[in-house]
Write a protein that holds these residues in place. Structure first.
Motif, short mmCIF file in Angstrom:
data_model
loop_
_atom_site.label_atom_id
_atom_site.label_comp_id
_atom_site.label_asym_id
_atom_site.label_seq_id
_atom_site.Cartn_x
_atom_site.Cartn_y
_atom_site.Cartn_z
N ARG A 217 0.84 -1.20 0.00
CA ARG A 217 0.00 0.00 0.00
C ARG A 217 0.87 1.26 0.00
N SER A 218 1.95 1.24 0.78
CA SER A 218 2.85 2.38 0.82
C SER A 218 3.49 2.64 -0.53
N LEU A 219 3.87 1.57 -1.22
CA LEU A 219 4.46 1.72 -2.54
C LEU A 219 3.45 2.27 -3.54
N ILE A 220 2.21 1.85 -3.40
CA ILE A 220 1.15 2.38 -4.28
C ILE A 220 0.94 3.86 -3.99
N ASP A 221 0.87 4.22 -2.70
CA ASP A 221 0.64 5.61 -2.32
C ASP A 221 1.79 6.51 -2.75
N SER A 222 3.01 5.96 -2.77
CA SER A 222 4.18 6.76 -3.15
C SER A 222 4.32 6.91 -4.66
N GLY A 223 3.51 6.19 -5.42
CA GLY A 223 3.59 6.27 -6.87
C GLY A 223 4.51 5.24 -7.50
N GLU A 224 5.11 4.38 -6.67
CA GLU A 224 5.97 3.33 -7.21
C GLU A 224 5.16 2.43 -8.14
N TYR A 225 3.93 2.17 -7.74
CA TYR A 225 3.01 1.44 -8.61
C TYR A 225 1.83 2.38 -8.88
N ALA A 226 1.76 2.88 -10.09
CA ALA A 226 0.73 3.86 -10.44
C ALA A 226 -0.60 3.17 -10.71
N VAL A 227 -1.66 3.96 -10.63
CA VAL A 227 -2.99 3.43 -10.96
C VAL A 227 -2.95 2.89 -12.39
N GLY A 228 -3.45 1.68 -12.56
CA GLY A 228 -3.46 1.04 -13.87
C GLY A 228 -2.28 0.12 -14.11
N SER A 229 -1.24 0.24 -13.28
CA SER A 229 -0.06 -0.62 -13.47
C SER A 229 -0.30 -1.99 -12.86
N GLY B 151 7.69 -5.22 -12.79
CA GLY B 151 8.67 -6.16 -12.27
C GLY B 151 10.02 -5.54 -11.97
N ARG B 152 10.21 -4.26 -12.41
CA ARG B 152 11.52 -3.63 -12.20
C ARG B 152 11.77 -3.28 -10.75
N SER B 153 10.69 -3.10 -9.96
CA SER B 153 10.83 -2.65 -8.59
C SER B 153 10.99 -3.83 -7.65
N ARG B 154 11.75 -3.60 -6.62
CA ARG B 154 11.91 -4.63 -5.60
C ARG B 154 11.30 -4.11 -4.31
N VAL B 155 10.67 -5.00 -3.61
CA VAL B 155 10.03 -4.65 -2.35
C VAL B 155 10.99 -4.95 -1.22
N ILE C 27 -5.75 0.04 -8.73
CA ILE C 27 -6.93 0.78 -9.16
C ILE C 27 -7.08 2.05 -8.34
N GLU C 28 -7.87 2.97 -8.87
CA GLU C 28 -8.14 4.22 -8.18
C GLU C 28 -9.11 3.94 -7.03
N PRO C 29 -8.76 4.33 -5.80
CA PRO C 29 -9.69 4.10 -4.70
C PRO C 29 -11.02 4.80 -4.95
N ALA C 30 -12.10 4.15 -4.56
CA ALA C 30 -13.43 4.73 -4.77
C ALA C 30 -13.65 5.96 -3.91
N GLY C 31 -12.94 6.08 -2.82
CA GLY C 31 -13.08 7.22 -1.91
C GLY C 31 -11.93 7.23 -0.94
N PRO C 32 -11.96 8.15 0.03
CA PRO C 32 -10.89 8.18 1.03
C PRO C 32 -10.78 6.84 1.75
N ALA C 33 -9.57 6.43 1.97
CA ALA C 33 -9.35 5.15 2.64
C ALA C 33 -9.89 5.20 4.06
N ALA C 34 -10.74 4.25 4.38
CA ALA C 34 -11.30 4.18 5.73
C ALA C 34 -10.37 3.37 6.61
N PRO C 35 -10.21 3.79 7.86
CA PRO C 35 -9.36 3.00 8.76
C PRO C 35 -9.93 1.61 8.97
N VAL C 36 -9.05 0.63 9.04
CA VAL C 36 -9.49 -0.74 9.23
C VAL C 36 -9.77 -0.96 10.71
N PRO C 37 -11.00 -1.32 11.07
CA PRO C 37 -11.31 -1.56 12.49
C PRO C 37 -10.42 -2.66 13.06
#
Length: 271
Positions: free
Chosen positions: A20-32, A241-245, A75-85
């Protein structure tokens, strides 16, 4: 400042948080497309079931979409991320099935020693109901649960009945339900029903070893069904596949399962 509760995060949540952090940082863009499960498991040094649990969690959150035969896409989130209970940060599907495999195989072994005619009648009633219900669906889960609870009930221990029921009810959590969405169908139901009959027949035959092995095999094969390939391994050459986690701090190695011996001759259900 008040102290906050320290809570150990389950491994699949650590993997999900990192992705999730990598997605938020743009490492994995929406659609990738994300790396395949195999690549992620190798990079993180964790098991593929752990990766699968993390991806399912992200899909439930609306951050990725799994396309069987193609890959896992951001994918593009449908709305603001809700905290996970806190209540939703639950055990992963494979963790639950492994726990059930350990516990219920021992219960089935003892059931073969102590089950009465009334206990067998309850087990048989649940199997008859399972034979005549559509799957997937709520009714099939009710009768499946009744089968496992009936076996636990034959031991005359209310705690075991409650634990088996509560573990089964975890199938209703969103992560388990989403995973089942991909891999459960009438064919897998038929296979699972045959496995149930093998457990029943071993109990009726008063064969503790066969009953233990039949239940263990049933729940191990359930894990194998949920671990089937999403069909995206050929996507290894994707740009993502170029990125390493970053490597996970834990390494829950799980040896590849070898088939257990089948129930003894005469105890397995024949068609």
């Amino acid at each position: 400042m008040p102290l906050e509760v320290v809570e150990a995060r389950r491994l699949y949540r650590q993997v999900a948080d990192q992705l999730r952090s990598l997605i938020d940082s743009g490492e994995y863009a929406v659609g990738s497309r994300l790396p395949t499960e195999r690549e992620l498991a190798e990079q993180l040094k964790v098991s593929r079931p752990t990766v699968r649990e993390a991806l399912i969690a992200l899909e439930v959150e609306g951050r990725v979409r799994i396309r069987v035969g193609s890959g896992i896409y951001v994918i593009e989130p449908a709305g603001p991320a809700a905290p996970v209970p806190v209540a939703a940060v639950i055990e992963g599907p494979f963790e639950l099935l492994r726990a059930r495999e350990f516990l219920e195989s021992a219960i089935a072994e003892q059931a073969a020693r102590v089950a009465t005619k009334d206990d067998i009648a309850r087990i048989d009633a649940s199997l008859v109901a399972m034979e005549n219900v559509e799957h997937p669906g709520e009714a099939s889960m009710i009768h499946d649960r009744a089968f496992h609870v009936a076996i636990a009930g034959s031991l005359g221990n209310a705690v075991l009945v409650r634990v088996v029921g509560e573990l089964f009810d975890q199938r209703l959590n969103p992560y388990f339900a989403q995973l089942a969405h991909y891999f459960e169908n009438p064919g897998t139901w038929r296979t699972a029903l045959d496995e149930h009959h093998a457990v029943r027949d071993a109990i009726v035959a008063r064969d503790p070893e066969a009953a233990r092995d039949a239940m263990r095999d049933h729940l191990a094969r359930s894990q194998e069904r949920f671990a089937q390939n999403f069909g995206a391994e050929i996507a290894a050459g994707s740009p993502s596949g170029r990125s390493r986690v970053a490597r996970s701090p834990e390494k829950p190695a799980r040896a590849k399962r070898t088939p257990k011996k089948q129930a003894k001759s005469g105890t397995a259900r024949r068609r």
